[in-house]
Design an enzyme around this catalytic site. Structure first.
Site, short mmCIF file in Angstrom:
data_model
loop_
_atom_site.label_atom_id
_atom_site.label_comp_id
_atom_site.label_asym_id
_atom_site.label_seq_id
_atom_site.Cartn_x
_atom_site.Cartn_y
_atom_site.Cartn_z
N GLU A 55 3.66 -13.32 22.07
CA GLU A 55 3.46 -14.39 23.05
C GLU A 55 3.94 -13.97 24.44
O GLU A 55 3.30 -14.28 25.46
CB GLU A 55 4.21 -15.66 22.62
CG GLU A 55 3.79 -16.18 21.26
CD GLU A 55 4.67 -15.68 20.12
OE1 GLU A 55 4.99 -16.48 19.24
OE2 GLU A 55 5.01 -14.48 20.13
N CYS A 89 10.54 -17.27 21.65
CA CYS A 89 9.21 -17.34 22.27
C CYS A 89 8.83 -18.78 22.61
O CYS A 89 8.14 -19.03 23.59
CB CYS A 89 8.16 -16.74 21.33
SG CYS A 89 8.31 -14.96 21.14
N ALA A 159 -5.75 6.39 -9.42
CA ALA A 159 -7.13 6.86 -9.57
C ALA A 159 -7.35 7.18 -11.04
O ALA A 159 -6.49 7.78 -11.69
CB ALA A 159 -7.38 8.09 -8.71
N ASP A 210 2.60 16.65 -10.40
CA ASP A 210 1.79 16.75 -9.18
C ASP A 210 2.53 17.33 -7.98
O ASP A 210 1.89 17.69 -6.99
CB ASP A 210 1.27 15.36 -8.78
CG ASP A 210 0.31 14.78 -9.81
OD1 ASP A 210 -0.19 15.57 -10.65
OD2 ASP A 210 0.07 13.57 -9.79
N LEU A 214 4.51 12.61 -0.94
CA LEU A 214 4.72 11.17 -0.77
C LEU A 214 4.96 10.77 0.68
O LEU A 214 5.70 9.82 0.96
CB LEU A 214 5.89 10.70 -1.65
CG LEU A 214 5.77 10.99 -3.15
CD1 LEU A 214 7.03 10.53 -3.88
CD2 LEU A 214 4.54 10.32 -3.74
N ARG A 217 0.53 12.45 6.04
CA ARG A 217 0.09 13.69 6.68
C ARG A 217 -1.30 13.56 7.28
O ARG A 217 -1.62 14.23 8.26
CB ARG A 217 0.08 14.83 5.65
CG ARG A 217 1.39 15.05 4.97
CD ARG A 217 1.38 16.25 4.03
NE ARG A 217 0.38 16.14 2.97
CZ ARG A 217 0.52 15.41 1.87
NH1 ARG A 217 1.60 14.67 1.70
NH2 ARG A 217 -0.42 15.38 0.94
N GLU A 292 2.63 4.56 -6.75
CA GLU A 292 1.53 5.50 -6.98
C GLU A 292 1.54 6.13 -8.37
O GLU A 292 0.76 7.02 -8.64
CB GLU A 292 1.54 6.59 -5.90
CG GLU A 292 1.13 6.09 -4.53
CD GLU A 292 0.58 7.19 -3.64
OE1 GLU A 292 0.02 8.18 -4.16
OE2 GLU A 292 0.72 7.08 -2.41
N LEU A 298 3.79 2.35 -13.69
CA LEU A 298 2.80 1.30 -13.40
C LEU A 298 2.80 0.24 -14.50
O LEU A 298 2.81 -0.97 -14.22
CB LEU A 298 1.41 1.92 -13.27
CG LEU A 298 1.17 2.78 -12.02
CD1 LEU A 298 -0.10 3.61 -12.20
CD2 LEU A 298 1.05 1.92 -10.77
#
Length: 359
Positions: A55, A89, A159, A210, A214, A217, A292, A298
């Site tokens: 604002e 504000c 994925a 892997d 993380l 880039r 991820e 997960l």
């Protein structure tokens, strides 16, 4: 049906606010426009915590300040009413004699929670609230979840192959590198997502398989805090998770594990690790968590109901065997096609407040 002017200008506020995604923590994303005789005469957005709010930037951008007395100020989130790193504000709006204010949605945090609107109305401003409210809440879903549910907004990402596997069966000895299912455009998008979140989480199995960095880039933005869940705490010190380009937090049962440079947090047997992680992050003021992998991490968050959004890339190749992808029940928000995959985004719908995050 023709879009109303109020909706049109609030949507412009959202466009402006989104420019700073990932840069304003712990503050929300806010954009503001000043309209005189149906035309925008000033606009601005909040760039970073500690800097002027949207604002203020919008009002200061108006060249003819005398027009403010006949203008409407639009803002996607309720103006603040308290002194923080900057003055309220609401006071600035009042001091500039702006007669009409249109607010996308109320700020439900303890510091504001309707007080900004009340202050404006008590000063004689006409205040309209609830314009494009679903879109406004969706943009600031991390901020609202943190303040209303007292935990970070949790986004899952993975994925999977065309036949539903996260990864192939790895041999006993292998070089730790990713087994890519998606293509380069998808990976750039993931880095854009990372730049929008405060923390990123993977399990030790993903780190070992892997060797992920993380970080961000392929996109401009801040690296998220890296979080690793490992009961044993045994992780190869050569892995790039040890690179000191941003903070690493290791949640583990083994406080004697050797993981140089990491902040170690002791897990207990009293509750699931997923609950301990989000409690720690909430106390640390972390508003968003991007998960991820891998499959065990997960699945634990899914089974405990600790997720808000899932972003799933589905590839075109078949693995025939391997690590089975998790299964979720959610509302499909969107599908995006890439040359080598499709991206499906789901929302976990569990209450009316959460349904407000949907587009």
């Amino acid at each position: 049906m023709k879009e109303s002017d109020d909706n049109k200008f609030i949507r412009r506020c959202l466009e402006l606010a989104a420019k700073a995604e990932g840069m304003t923590y712990p503050n929300p994303l806010v954009g503001s426009v000043i309209v005189h005789d149906g035309k925008i005469i000033g606009e601005g957005y909040h760039l970073r915590a500690g800097g002027p709010h949207a604002e203020v930037n919008a009002i200061n951008s108006v060249l003819s300040k005398d027009k403010l007395k006949q203008s409407t100020l639009y803002v996607n989130l309720e103006p603040c009413s308290h002194f923080g790193k900057t003055p309220p504000c609401a006071d600035f709006i009042i001091s500039n004699s702006i007669p009409r204010v249109v607010v996308g949605t109320l700020d439900t945090s303890d510091k504001v929670s309707g007080r900004g609107v009340a202050k404006l109305r008590s000063a004689g401003c006409e205040v309209i609230v609830g314009i494009s409210e679903n879109e406004c809440r969706r943009l600031n879903r991390r901020f609202f979840t943190f303040n209303e549910k007292k935990r970070p907004y949790i986004t899952l990402k993975w994925a999977q192959s065309a036949d539903g596997y996260l990864d192939i069966v790895r041999p006993a000895k292998f070089e730790p590198v990713p087994n890519w299912i998606s293509g380069k455009p998808e990976r750039i998008l993931v880095h854009k997502w990372r730049a929008s979140e405060q923390a990123i989480l993977v399990g030790a199995g993903t780190v070992r398989a892997d060797n992920p960095k993380l970080n961000v880039r392929e996109w401009k933005g801040n690296n998220p805090i890296r979080i690793i869940l490992s009961s044993s705490g045994i992780i190869d010190n050569r892995l790039t998770a040890n690179e000191k380009d941003n903070t690493v937090i290791l949640f583990t049962n083994n406080m004697d594990s050797n993981f140089p440079g990491a902040v170690k947090v002791k897990l207990t047997s009293e509750k699931p690790a997923s609950e301990q992680i989000i409690e720690y992050l909430h106390l640390a003021g972390i508003q968003s968590l991007f998960i991820e992998g891998g499959a065990k991490v997960l699945t634990q968050f899914i089974s405990n109901g600790l997720w808000d959004e899932a972003r799933i890339f589905k590839g075109v190749n078949y693995f025939k065997d391997g690590i089975i992808a998790p299964v979720i029940n959610g509302t499909l928000l969107s599908v995006t096609k890439f040359s080598g995959s499709s991206l499906e985004i789901y929302l976990k719908v569990e209450s009316q407040a959460h349904r407000n995050f949907e587009n």
